[in-house]
Design a protein around this motif. Structure first.
Motif, mmCIF file in Angstrom:
data_model
loop_
_atom_site.group_PDB
_atom_site.id
_atom_site.type_symbol
_atom_site.label_atom_id
_atom_site.label_comp_id
_atom_site.label_asym_id
_atom_site.label_seq_id
_atom_site.Cartn_x
_atom_site.Cartn_y
_atom_site.Cartn_z
ATOM 1 N N MET A 280 0.852 -1.184 0.000
ATOM 2 C CA MET A 280 0.000 0.000 0.000
ATOM 3 C C MET A 280 0.894 1.243 0.000
ATOM 4 O O MET A 280 1.758 1.379 0.844
ATOM 5 C CB MET A 280 -0.913 -0.014 1.232
ATOM 6 N N GLU A 281 0.675 2.095 -0.958
ATOM 7 C CA GLU A 281 1.415 3.350 -1.089
ATOM 8 C C GLU A 281 1.037 4.277 0.083
ATOM 9 O O GLU A 281 -0.133 4.652 0.227
ATOM 10 C CB GLU A 281 1.069 3.998 -2.422
ATOM 11 N N PHE B 62 -11.878 -0.207 -2.496
ATOM 12 C CA PHE B 62 -12.245 -1.517 -3.019
ATOM 13 C C PHE B 62 -11.056 -2.134 -3.764
ATOM 14 O O PHE B 62 -10.938 -3.339 -3.851
ATOM 15 C CB PHE B 62 -13.430 -1.425 -3.992
ATOM 16 N N GLY B 63 -10.200 -1.276 -4.325
ATOM 17 C CA GLY B 63 -9.128 -1.745 -5.196
ATOM 18 C C GLY B 63 -7.750 -1.693 -4.582
ATOM 19 O O GLY B 63 -7.492 -2.322 -3.560
ATOM 20 N N LEU C 12 -6.237 9.274 1.010
ATOM 21 C CA LEU C 12 -7.558 8.652 1.174
ATOM 22 C C LEU C 12 -8.132 8.926 2.556
ATOM 23 O O LEU C 12 -9.334 9.177 2.700
ATOM 24 C CB LEU C 12 -7.470 7.155 0.904
ATOM 25 N N TRP C 13 -7.304 8.875 3.579
ATOM 26 C CA TRP C 13 -7.774 9.186 4.925
ATOM 27 C C TRP C 13 -8.241 10.636 5.015
ATOM 28 O O TRP C 13 -9.273 10.928 5.632
ATOM 29 C CB TRP C 13 -6.686 8.914 5.965
ATOM 30 N N VAL C 14 -7.488 11.552 4.400
ATOM 31 C CA VAL C 14 -7.862 12.970 4.434
ATOM 32 C C VAL C 14 -9.197 13.181 3.712
ATOM 33 O O VAL C 14 -10.095 13.852 4.225
ATOM 34 C CB VAL C 14 -6.744 13.847 3.824
#
Length: 127
Positions: A1-2, A122-123, A9-11
């Motif tokens: 995971m980058e 999802f990806g 994504l969290w932000v």
């Protein structure tokens, strides 16, 4: 995971959660009459439907953060994002039907952000 994408994504999820938590809380806590002054679309729906939309927005906001933060049922995070995206499509349809095209911009931005979270969680950036 980058790591940088995960942070992004969290932000985005946090910003969406705040926006939908605030919007949902307003719909749940205020009367339909009070909401009508700033949200003309509520006139087309029953008070119960407006409250239902508010509850769904609150649940979507919680679903964006809580499963991912706890590591429990993490599939609920992209499902919540998908549900909020669908909500924004429906909201845009209501605004078009009412001739309130100036309100659609916010719907589109929230839709795109929710789709970003859904697709990525999802990806490639799933938990």
């Amino acid at each position: 995971m980058e790591p940088r994408m995960n942070i992004a994504l969290w932000v985005v999820a946090a910003l969406l959660a705040v926006a939908f938590l605030m919007a949902g809380s307003m719909k749940v806590s205020r009367s339909k009459e009070k909401l009508a002054s700033s949200m003309g679309w509520v006139e087309d729906f029953s008070a119960g439907t407006v409250k239902f939309i508010g509850v769904m927005e609150i649940l979507g906001a919680v679903g964006l953060i809580l499963p991912a933060a706890t590591g429990i049922a993490t599939v609920l995070t992209p499902l919540a994002a998908t549900g909020l995206a669908v909500t924004m499509v429906l909201a845009a349809i209501v605004h078009v039907r009412r001739g309130e095209t100036s309100n659609i911009g916010v719907n589109i931005v929230l839709l795109l952000l929710a789709l970003f979270v859904a697709v990525m969680r999802f990806g490639p950036q799933s938990f």
